[in-house]
Structures are given as C-alpha cells and as structure tokens.
Design a protein around this motif. Structure first.
Motif, short mmCIF file in Angstrom:
data_model
loop_
_atom_site.label_atom_id
_atom_site.label_comp_id
_atom_site.label_asym_id
_atom_site.label_seq_id
_atom_site.Cartn_x
_atom_site.Cartn_y
_atom_site.Cartn_z
N MET A 1 43.16 54.61 48.48
CA MET A 1 43.90 53.98 49.46
C MET A 1 44.59 52.77 49.39
O MET A 1 44.83 52.22 48.18
N LEU A 2 45.41 52.42 50.37
CA LEU A 2 46.39 51.31 50.26
C LEU A 2 45.94 50.20 51.33
O LEU A 2 45.95 50.62 52.50
N ASP A 3 46.10 49.03 50.84
CA ASP A 3 45.63 48.05 51.91
C ASP A 3 47.25 47.83 52.95
O ASP A 3 48.09 48.58 52.45
N PRO A 4 47.36 46.98 53.73
CA PRO A 4 48.60 46.81 54.49
C PRO A 4 49.79 46.52 53.56
O PRO A 4 50.92 46.75 54.16
N GLU A 5 49.88 45.92 52.40
CA GLU A 5 51.01 45.48 51.54
C GLU A 5 51.00 46.51 50.42
O GLU A 5 51.86 46.48 49.54
N GLY A 6 50.06 47.84 50.59
CA GLY A 6 50.34 48.74 49.38
C GLY A 6 49.58 48.51 48.02
O GLY A 6 49.76 49.30 47.31
N ASN A 7 48.62 47.83 48.26
CA ASN A 7 47.73 47.42 47.01
C ASN A 7 46.76 48.59 46.95
O ASN A 7 45.87 48.65 47.93
N GLU A 8 46.53 49.28 45.83
CA GLU A 8 45.69 50.48 45.86
C GLU A 8 44.15 49.94 45.68
O GLU A 8 43.94 48.92 45.09
N PHE A 9 43.01 50.69 46.17
CA PHE A 9 41.84 50.32 45.93
C PHE A 9 41.14 51.95 46.21
O PHE A 9 41.69 52.85 47.05
N CYS A 10 40.22 52.17 45.52
CA CYS A 10 39.36 53.34 45.65
C CYS A 10 38.19 53.17 46.51
O CYS A 10 37.45 52.50 46.19
N VAL A 11 37.58 54.21 47.15
CA VAL A 11 36.57 54.31 47.81
C VAL A 11 35.82 55.37 47.30
O VAL A 11 36.06 56.47 47.36
N CYS A 12 34.75 55.00 46.69
CA CYS A 12 33.87 56.03 45.60
C CYS A 12 32.58 56.03 46.62
O CYS A 12 32.21 55.46 47.38
N ARG A 13 31.89 57.00 46.19
CA ARG A 13 30.55 57.37 46.78
C ARG A 13 29.42 56.59 46.20
O ARG A 13 29.59 56.05 44.95
N ALA A 14 28.54 55.85 46.77
CA ALA A 14 27.61 54.86 46.62
C ALA A 14 26.64 55.54 45.95
O ALA A 14 26.19 56.88 46.21
N GLU A 15 25.83 54.89 45.21
CA GLU A 15 24.42 55.74 44.70
C GLU A 15 23.48 55.76 45.61
O GLU A 15 22.82 56.78 45.58
N HIS A 16 23.58 55.41 46.98
CA HIS A 16 22.42 55.50 47.80
C HIS A 16 22.93 57.11 48.58
O HIS A 16 21.93 57.66 49.23
N GLU A 17 24.07 57.31 48.35
CA GLU A 17 24.67 58.57 48.92
C GLU A 17 24.37 59.93 47.87
O GLU A 17 24.47 61.02 48.18
N LYS A 18 23.92 59.45 46.61
CA LYS A 18 23.88 60.51 45.62
C LYS A 18 22.31 60.79 45.74
O LYS A 18 21.83 62.03 45.13
#
Length: 124
Positions: A106-123
């Motif tokens: 994803m991109l924040d409002p100024e275009g900085n990338e970040f990744c939303v990953c699956r958490a351990e509790h979801e696995k």
C-alpha cells in the motif's frame, strides 16, 4: 550494538502523513506537538517512534526501506487493508494468495510504500 532511535519519513506535508500513521497505528503525537508551527512531528509508541520531517522535494522512486505491518489480535489483514483504505491509503499491488500467504503493498498519503502482511494469529 546500536539502538534504533527513530524511523524517519521525509514529507512535503508531515502533519498529514503523521496523522495518517497515528490513525493507522494508534501511536500518539508527542505532547509538545504544534501542528501549526512545527516542521517535525513525532509519534510515540511502546516499541518504536516515527518521525515525520519536512523536505522540499516529493517522492520520485520506490522506497529503499519500508514498514511491514500486521493486524493486531482481534483483527485480520483483510480488515486492516479496508480500514487503511478508509484512512487514505491506496493499494499499489495485491500479492495475496489463495492459501492465505502473501501481502498487500500500500501507499500512505504521500506515496510511501508499506506492506500489510498476515499476522501470526491469523495463521493458527
């Protein structure tokens, strides 16, 4: 050994970007923050601090470093992607797989990338 002091974001609109990350993470602004007078904004957290500083130029290429984030217990990656979209993020690439692995860049409002990953509790 070294300790990490801050993770710093260069921004044209640091208060806007810091506000997005405050809403996204629940981190609070430093108590002496003056949104009308500062060029730097510090978000304080239990495990990290994020610093947002004013720079004159906009982002032009892919980040060389980025944050990987996961949902807190009680939430899921999918719920957080939707919540972050509502806060002003955008999806750059959806790399989720049918087996539940993968991530969303994803991109924040100024275009900085970040990744939303699956958490351990979801696995589990």
């Amino acid at each position: 050994m070294i300790d990490i002091h801050f993770v710093t974001f260069d921004c044209i609109r640091p208060y806007e970007v810091a506000s997005f990350w405050s809403d996204a993470t629940g981190m609070k602004f430093h108590p002496e923050t003056d949104k009308d007078d500062d060029d730097e904004f510090l978000l304080q957290g239990d495990r990290a601090e994020l610093l947002f500083v004013t720079v004159p130029e906009g982002k032009t290429i892919k980040n060389r470093i980025h944050l990987d984030v996961t949902a807190s217990p009680g939430s899921t990656r999918e719920e957080e992607v939707e919540r972050l979209l509502g806060l002003g993020a955008t999806v750059l690439s959806d790399l989720r797989n049918p087996d539940g692995s993968g991530w969303v860049t994803m991109l924040d409002p100024e275009g900085n990338e970040f990744c939303v990953c699956r958490a351990e509790h979801e696995k589990a």
